[in-house]
Design a protein around this motif. Structure first.
Motif, PDB file in Angstrom:
ATOM      1  N   THR A  12       0.837  -1.199   0.000  1.00  0.00           N
ATOM      2  CA  THR A  12       0.000   0.000   0.000  1.00  0.00           C
ATOM      3  C   THR A  12       0.876   1.254   0.000  1.00  0.00           C
ATOM      4  O   THR A  12       2.037   1.225   0.393  1.00  0.00           O
ATOM      5  CB  THR A  12      -0.934   0.035   1.224  1.00  0.00           C
ATOM      6  N   GLY A  13       0.287   2.352  -0.451  1.00  0.00           N
ATOM      7  CA  GLY A  13       1.034   3.607  -0.518  1.00  0.00           C
ATOM      8  C   GLY A  13       2.242   3.487  -1.421  1.00  0.00           C
ATOM      9  O   GLY A  13       3.323   3.994  -1.109  1.00  0.00           O
ATOM     10  N   ALA A  14       2.062   2.835  -2.566  1.00  0.00           N
ATOM     11  CA  ALA A  14       3.198   2.490  -3.435  1.00  0.00           C
ATOM     12  C   ALA A  14       3.408   3.452  -4.586  1.00  0.00           C
ATOM     13  O   ALA A  14       4.141   3.140  -5.522  1.00  0.00           O
ATOM     14  CB  ALA A  14       3.005   1.074  -3.979  1.00  0.00           C
ATOM     15  N   SER A  15       2.822   4.618  -4.537  1.00  0.00           N
ATOM     16  CA  SER A  15       2.982   5.558  -5.649  1.00  0.00           C
ATOM     17  C   SER A  15       4.293   6.324  -5.592  1.00  0.00           C
ATOM     18  O   SER A  15       4.742   6.878  -6.592  1.00  0.00           O
ATOM     19  CB  SER A  15       1.812   6.552  -5.677  1.00  0.00           C
ATOM     20  N   ARG A  16       4.924   6.345  -4.425  1.00  0.00           N
ATOM     21  CA  ARG A  16       6.152   7.126  -4.269  1.00  0.00           C
ATOM     22  C   ARG A  16       6.876   6.704  -3.002  1.00  0.00           C
ATOM     23  O   ARG A  16       6.389   5.904  -2.217  1.00  0.00           O
ATOM     24  CB  ARG A  16       5.826   8.613  -4.201  1.00  0.00           C
ATOM     25  N   GLY A  17       8.082   7.253  -2.805  1.00  0.00           N
ATOM     26  CA  GLY A  17       8.786   7.100  -1.549  1.00  0.00           C
ATOM     27  C   GLY A  17       9.106   5.669  -1.152  1.00  0.00           C
ATOM     28  O   GLY A  17       9.471   4.832  -1.983  1.00  0.00           O
ATOM     29  N   ILE A  18       8.950   5.372   0.132  1.00  0.00           N
ATOM     30  CA  ILE A  18       9.290   4.066   0.680  1.00  0.00           C
ATOM     31  C   ILE A  18       8.457   2.963   0.039  1.00  0.00           C
ATOM     32  O   ILE A  18       8.979   1.891  -0.288  1.00  0.00           O
ATOM     33  CB  ILE A  18       9.112   4.067   2.209  1.00  0.00           C
ATOM     34  N   GLY A  19       7.163   3.202  -0.164  1.00  0.00           N
ATOM     35  CA  GLY A  19       6.293   2.182  -0.753  1.00  0.00           C
ATOM     36  C   GLY A  19       6.723   1.786  -2.145  1.00  0.00           C
ATOM     37  O   GLY A  19       6.764   0.595  -2.485  1.00  0.00           O
ATOM     38  N   ALA A  20       7.057   2.771  -2.972  1.00  0.00           N
ATOM     39  CA  ALA A  20       7.507   2.474  -4.329  1.00  0.00           C
ATOM     40  C   ALA A  20       8.821   1.712  -4.305  1.00  0.00           C
ATOM     41  O   ALA A  20       9.031   0.784  -5.095  1.00  0.00           O
ATOM     42  CB  ALA A  20       7.662   3.773  -5.124  1.00  0.00           C
ATOM     43  N   ALA A  21       9.728   2.078  -3.383  1.00  0.00           N
ATOM     44  CA  ALA A  21      11.019   1.393  -3.274  1.00  0.00           C
ATOM     45  C   ALA A  21      10.831  -0.062  -2.845  1.00  0.00           C
ATOM     46  O   ALA A  21      11.486  -0.970  -3.379  1.00  0.00           O
ATOM     47  CB  ALA A  21      11.914   2.124  -2.285  1.00  0.00           C
ATOM     48  N   ILE A  22       9.944  -0.300  -1.891  1.00  0.00           N
ATOM     49  CA  ILE A  22       9.690  -1.673  -1.432  1.00  0.00           C
ATOM     50  C   ILE A  22       9.062  -2.508  -2.538  1.00  0.00           C
ATOM     51  O   ILE A  22       9.446  -3.660  -2.769  1.00  0.00           O
ATOM     52  CB  ILE A  22       8.796  -1.660  -0.180  1.00  0.00           C
ATOM     53  N   ALA A  23       8.096  -1.941  -3.249  1.00  0.00           N
ATOM     54  CA  ALA A  23       7.441  -2.673  -4.337  1.00  0.00           C
ATOM     55  C   ALA A  23       8.453  -3.075  -5.400  1.00  0.00           C
ATOM     56  O   ALA A  23       8.463  -4.219  -5.880  1.00  0.00           O
ATOM     57  CB  ALA A  23       6.333  -1.820  -4.951  1.00  0.00           C
ATOM     58  N   ALA A  24       9.325  -2.144  -5.775  1.00  0.00           N
ATOM     59  CA  ALA A  24      10.339  -2.438  -6.796  1.00  0.00           C
ATOM     60  C   ALA A  24      11.318  -3.499  -6.309  1.00  0.00           C
ATOM     61  O   ALA A  24      11.708  -4.400  -7.065  1.00  0.00           O
ATOM     62  CB  ALA A  24      11.086  -1.159  -7.167  1.00  0.00           C
ATOM     63  N   ALA A  25      11.719  -3.420  -5.052  1.00  0.00           N
ATOM     64  CA  ALA A  25      12.666  -4.395  -4.505  1.00  0.00           C
ATOM     65  C   ALA A  25      12.053  -5.792  -4.467  1.00  0.00           C
ATOM     66  O   ALA A  25      12.727  -6.781  -4.780  1.00  0.00           O
ATOM     67  CB  ALA A  25      13.106  -3.970  -3.105  1.00  0.00           C
ATOM     68  N   MET A  26      10.792  -5.875  -4.079  1.00  0.00           N
ATOM     69  CA  MET A  26      10.148  -7.184  -4.005  1.00  0.00           C
ATOM     70  C   MET A  26       9.938  -7.770  -5.395  1.00  0.00           C
ATOM     71  O   MET A  26      10.114  -8.973  -5.610  1.00  0.00           O
ATOM     72  CB  MET A  26       8.826  -7.074  -3.245  1.00  0.00           C
ATOM     73  N   ALA A  27       9.592  -6.929  -6.363  1.00  0.00           N
ATOM     74  CA  ALA A  27       9.472  -7.407  -7.741  1.00  0.00           C
ATOM     75  C   ALA A  27      10.826  -7.877  -8.250  1.00  0.00           C
ATOM     76  O   ALA A  27      10.927  -8.890  -8.956  1.00  0.00           O
ATOM     77  CB  ALA A  27       8.923  -6.293  -8.634  1.00  0.00           C
ATOM     78  N   GLY A  28      11.878  -7.149  -7.878  1.00  0.00           N
ATOM     79  CA  GLY A  28      13.221  -7.536  -8.291  1.00  0.00           C
ATOM     80  C   GLY A  28      13.664  -8.861  -7.716  1.00  0.00           C
ATOM     81  O   GLY A  28      14.542  -9.530  -8.274  1.00  0.00           O
ATOM     82  N   GLU A  29      13.047  -9.264  -6.595  1.00  0.00           N
ATOM     83  CA  GLU A  29      13.357 -10.559  -5.985  1.00  0.00           C
ATOM     84  C   GLU A  29      12.397 -11.653  -6.426  1.00  0.00           C
ATOM     85  O   GLU A  29      12.375 -12.733  -5.843  1.00  0.00           O
ATOM     86  CB  GLU A  29      13.340 -10.421  -4.462  1.00  0.00           C
ATOM     87  N   GLY A  30      11.599 -11.359  -7.456  1.00  0.00           N
ATOM     88  CA  GLY A  30      10.774 -12.397  -8.056  1.00  0.00           C
ATOM     89  C   GLY A  30       9.322 -12.419  -7.672  1.00  0.00           C
ATOM     90  O   GLY A  30       8.547 -13.241  -8.180  1.00  0.00           O
ATOM     91  N   ALA A  31       8.881 -11.536  -6.776  1.00  0.00           N
ATOM     92  CA  ALA A  31       7.473 -11.526  -6.377  1.00  0.00           C
ATOM     93  C   ALA A  31       6.608 -10.861  -7.447  1.00  0.00           C
ATOM     94  O   ALA A  31       7.042  -9.921  -8.112  1.00  0.00           O
ATOM     95  CB  ALA A  31       7.305 -10.795  -5.052  1.00  0.00           C
ATOM     96  N   ALA A  32       5.395 -11.360  -7.588  1.00  0.00           N
ATOM     97  CA  ALA A  32       4.378 -10.637  -8.340  1.00  0.00           C
ATOM     98  C   ALA A  32       3.818  -9.600  -7.371  1.00  0.00           C
ATOM     99  O   ALA A  32       3.463  -9.934  -6.241  1.00  0.00           O
ATOM    100  CB  ALA A  32       3.275 -11.575  -8.811  1.00  0.00           C
ATOM    101  N   VAL A  33       3.776  -8.343  -7.796  1.00  0.00           N
ATOM    102  CA  VAL A  33       3.462  -7.270  -6.864  1.00  0.00           C
ATOM    103  C   VAL A  33       2.168  -6.565  -7.240  1.00  0.00           C
ATOM    104  O   VAL A  33       1.959  -6.178  -8.395  1.00  0.00           O
ATOM    105  CB  VAL A  33       4.610  -6.240  -6.816  1.00  0.00           C
ATOM    106  N   VAL A  34       1.303  -6.398  -6.246  1.00  0.00           N
ATOM    107  CA  VAL A  34       0.096  -5.592  -6.396  1.00  0.00           C
ATOM    108  C   VAL A  34       0.362  -4.287  -5.670  1.00  0.00           C
ATOM    109  O   VAL A  34       0.663  -4.278  -4.467  1.00  0.00           O
ATOM    110  CB  VAL A  34      -1.132  -6.292  -5.789  1.00  0.00           C
ATOM    111  N   VAL A  35       0.312  -3.188  -6.387  1.00  0.00           N
ATOM    112  CA  VAL A  35       0.582  -1.880  -5.790  1.00  0.00           C
ATOM    113  C   VAL A  35      -0.712  -1.083  -5.745  1.00  0.00           C
ATOM    114  O   VAL A  35      -1.516  -1.107  -6.681  1.00  0.00           O
ATOM    115  CB  VAL A  35       1.665  -1.107  -6.574  1.00  0.00           C
TER     116      VAL A  35
END
Length: 267
Positions: A12-35
């Motif tokens: 949640t809160g993935a449009s910018r800042g910490i949320g966007a960074a976490i979403a990108a990192a998790m996708a980079g580790e192979g997760a399918a991400v819902v933002v």
């Protein structure tokens, strides 16, 4: 293979800042991400960064992502987020409750409607989303819920920090303290079911677009913490077995400096 290969993460809160960074990192580790967030390319906004931009950046790196625009203060929208994630990817393995909102007004002067909004976004929404995903996690015997907290959850510093001195973190700190208590409670409820519930605080102040926009700090502040540190810590907490970390709130800087699975809790 990445540390989160085959898992589905909801941030949640993935449009910018910490949320966007976490979403990108998790996708980079192979997760399918819902933002999810309210800020889309079409929505009027004051701050830089949108949900569509986050999703586009993940897609450009070959990640699997689904963007769901929603209002976290609306219970129906919260149910829709989880239902949409399950419809698309089959389940939710990881929930990151990151969304936050605040107003730079002293607590004694903050209008009640704004105080309620802050609690709705930072306490009630994480609780409801957790309630929606926990049954499936328990049934599968595995799941990770990560609540993004703040140093403001603790007792105010003496002498006051630059934020406490202004009196502008009173209600924000109340929300984060409640979120941390919820973390411990849900961890106890998930104990024995393979579900990890943890909290994560920045070790310093992250120059989020909101803080920069309101002039609270500069983006190049030498004391600022890189949001990528929070992102790496989030991946670590959401990739280990529940018995390793569950039930505690950690600081990103302390977590990053500890080898392997040897971690000291903040609580």
């Amino acid at each position: 293979m990445g540390q989160l290969e085959g898992r589905v993460a909801l941030v949640t809160g993935a449009s910018r800042g910490i949320g966007a960074a976490i979403a990108a990192a998790m996708a980079g580790e192979g997760a399918a991400v819902v933002v999810t967030a309210r800020s889309t390319d079409e929505a009027p906004r004051k701050l830089p960064g949108t949900l569509d931009e986050t999703a586009a950046a993940i897609t450009a790196r070959g990640g699997a992502v689904l963007a769901v625009a929603a209002d976290l203060t609306d219970a129906t929208d919260r149910e829709r987020i989880v239902a949409t994630a399950v419809e698309r990817f089959g389940r939710v393995d990881i929930l990151v409750n990151n969304a936050a909102t605040t107003f730079f007004v002293p607590g004694a002067e903050l209008p009640q409607r704004r105080a309620r909004l802050m609690f709705d976004v930072q306490v009630m929404a994480p609780l409801h989303l957790s309630q929606l995903v926990l049954p499936g996690m328990k049934e599968r015997g595995a799941g990770w819920i990560l609540n993004i907290s703040s140093l403001e959850a603790g007792a105010p510093a003496v002498p006051p920090s630059r934020f406490d001195a202004l009196g502008t973190t009173t209600v924000y700190g109340m929300c984060k303290a409640a979120l941390e208590r919820m973390t411990g409670g849900l961890a106890a409820e998930g104990f024995g079911h393979g579900v990890s519930v943890t909290g994560l605080r920045p070790g310093g102040i992250v120059p989020t677009p909101g803080l920069v926009f309101h002039g609270v700090m500069e983006p190049d502040d030498p004391a600022a913490e890189d949001p990528q540190l929070m992102a790496r810590a989030a991946v670590r907490l959401c990739s280990a077995p529940a018995a390793v970390y569950s039930g505690h709130v950690y600081e990103s800087t302390a977590l990053a400096g500890m080898p392997g699975d040897v971690v000291e809790s903040r609580t």
